[in-house]
Design an enzyme around this catalytic site. Structure first.
Site, PDB file in Angstrom:
ATOM      1  N   CYS B  77      85.952  44.111  25.879  1.00 55.62           N
ATOM      2  CA  CYS B  77      84.152  44.076  25.391  1.00 55.62           C
ATOM      3  C   CYS B  77      83.894  43.512  27.036  1.00 55.62           C
ATOM      4  O   CYS B  77      83.522  43.589  28.037  1.00 55.62           O
ATOM      5  CB  CYS B  77      84.114  43.366  24.277  1.00 55.62           C
ATOM      6  N   HIS B 180      88.050  46.896  20.850  1.00 59.68           N
ATOM      7  CA  HIS B 180      88.651  44.995  20.259  1.00 59.68           C
ATOM      8  C   HIS B 180      89.720  45.313  19.809  1.00 59.68           C
ATOM      9  O   HIS B 180      90.631  45.885  18.441  1.00 59.68           O
ATOM     10  CB  HIS B 180      87.496  43.884  19.108  1.00 59.68           C
ATOM     11  N   GLU B 182      92.091  43.638  19.388  1.00 58.26           N
ATOM     12  CA  GLU B 182      92.455  42.771  18.372  1.00 58.26           C
ATOM     13  C   GLU B 182      92.157  42.489  17.270  1.00 58.26           C
ATOM     14  O   GLU B 182      92.243  41.347  15.664  1.00 58.26           O
ATOM     15  CB  GLU B 182      92.454  41.197  19.379  1.00 58.26           C
TER      16      GLU B 182
END
Lengths: 259, 198
Positions: B77, B180, B182
């Site tokens: 990001c 993202h 994650e």
């Protein structure tokens, strides 16, 4: 050239909402295979596995002494699930937000505190970025217009909802969680008119909330309400609608969905 | 395996740390130069505003450390945006690892249904390189951003939102993703696993 025919493939999001008190979910759930139906982490993991696109945790305790419990919960959820989640309830300062984000929350939502002190939105957006500032608005249709209500829908402000949302987006709110008090709990469908009005008036995503009862209601709020996401609680908690089935059905109607 | 997550006062290090734990890796969050340099893999995450993040990096001389790394690096990001040449956010000069510029999304009048930030699940396509090995085309990943890196020869994945942009960039040992991983469910975990396997 051809660009005007372009359509977004950003998917419509399905968001289960968990009401939290003292670190546990409040509304009952009837998933027989959950060891502890009140365990918010276990429920969150279940929803993530079923295909929820995001989760919202609303802390209804939100007193200062219970903050620690909420922080612990946020940390546990963040460690276990691999989708984004928002935390709201009683957030009124930069410090409140900072601690939740540090512990793994992706976004926070503000409601009454932001209405009483709109500058809070600007401060949070500046410090953390508007993408993590969700403005929750409880709205009710009365006297011929949609009005903002505070304190969980108990207190009328007299302020037109559209006006407040525009102001908040101008200050830096990155997303709107719009709950219609008229529809909430009825299972008769979302408030399509105000959802659509707001979705067309501001260029941040709108999460529609309140009234979900059937799969058709979700179709309606995405197609006619122009919502970017739809939130529901009890119909998911009580297994009345399975997220997996809901998403399959929406996808079969060419609504962009992550399967 | 030692995985360093660079801490530079810009957001979601905790989420990345948790994601590593879920993959069975004990990562650590650090701004210590020696620890970063000694790590097997380095993750450069970030959520926040570019100019203040870059200022912090320079104050801590983390910009120099990042540029000196030879092990696999993954920007996420804002981390990705700061690895580019320049970003319109705060008119900030980045690290210049990737030669592309970062621009703010603007919504043309004929595309008024688009919203900024680009927030939510979108698809990645034209997947190239080791980060996306075994990842199906058009997998959904989670995005939250208002600025994007332009398309380039080093683009290793693209997403079309208002216009096609670099969902991922790869250059030598440096890799970066705008989304993202994650928070991107199973697809995101796959990509992180690929990074750890580099």
């Amino acid at each position: 050239m051809g660009t005007k025919f372009k359509i977004t493939v950003l998917t419509k999001r399905i968001i289960p909402c968990l009401d939290i008190k003292d670190g546990r979910t409040v509304k009952g759930v009837n998933f027989l295979d959950l060891r502890d139906a009140g365990d918010a982490v276990e429920l969150a993991m279940r929803y993530a596995d079923e295909g929820a696109d995001e989760l919202v945790f609303l802390d209804i305790t939100a007193t200062n002494e219970k903050r620690k419990t909420l922080t612990d919960l946020v940390r546990k959820v963040a460690s276990k699930i691999n989708i984004p989640f928002t935390v709201g309830g009683g957030i009124s300062s930069i410090e409140d937000v900072s601690i939740l984000l540090e512990n793994g929350a992706d976004k926070i939502s503000v409601n009454t505190s932001a209405f009483k002190n709109p500058q809070l939105i600007a401060e949070l957006a500046k410090r953390f970025g508007c993408q993590c500032v969700v403005l929750a608005v409880d709205t009710k249709f009365e006297n011929g217009g949609w009005t903002v209500f505070l304190n969980g829908g108990k207190v009328s402000t007299g302020k037109p909802t559209l006006e407040w949302v525009k102001e908040a987006v101008g200050l830096g709110a990155g997303e709107i969680l719009l709950t219609s008090m008229n529809n909430d709990g009825t299972k008769n469908g979302f408030a399509i008119d105000i959802t659509q009005q707001i979705s067309e008036a501001v260029n941040v995503p709108i999460i529609a909330s309140g009234g979900a009862g059937t799969i058709d209601h979700f179709i309606d709020v995405f197609k006619n309400g122009k919502a970017d996401a739809a939130l529901a609680a009890s119909i998911f908690h009580f297994g009345e609608i399975s997220i997996t089935e809901l998403k399959k059905e929406l996808a079969s109607l060419q609504i962009p969905i992550r399967l | 395996m030692k995985v360093a997550i660079i801490n530079y006062n810009s957001g979601n290090t905790q989420s990345v740390l948790f994601a590593m734990e879920r993959l069975g890796v004990n990562a650590f969050v650090t701004e210590n130069h020696e620890e970063i340099i000694a790590a097997d893999k380095v993750i450069f995450p970030g959520v926040g505003e570019a100019s203040s993040a870059m200022k912090y990096l320079m104050e801590k001389k983390l910009d120099e450390v990042l540029l000196s790394l030879n092990q696999p690096v993954l920007g996420i990001c804002l981390g990705m945006q700061l690895m580019c040449r320049q970003t319109e956010e705060g008119h900030t000069n980045g690290l210049g690892i990737f030669r592309v510029n970062v621009k703010k999304f603007t919504i043309p009048s004929e595309l008024s249904e688009f919203k900024v930030p680009h927030m939510g699940w979108n698809t990645i396509s034209n997947l190239k390189g080791p980060l996306f090995k075994g990842v199906p085309e058009h997998s959904h990943v989670y995005y939250v951003h208002s600025y994007y890196a332009e398309m380039d020869a080093f683009t290793s994945a693209e997403t079309d939102y208002i216009l096609p942009f670099s969902a991922a960039l790869s250059y030598e040992n440096f890799h970066a993703v705008q989304f993202h991983p994650e928070k991107s469910g199973v697809a995101g975990e796959f990509i992180l696993r690929n990074f750890l396997a580099l």
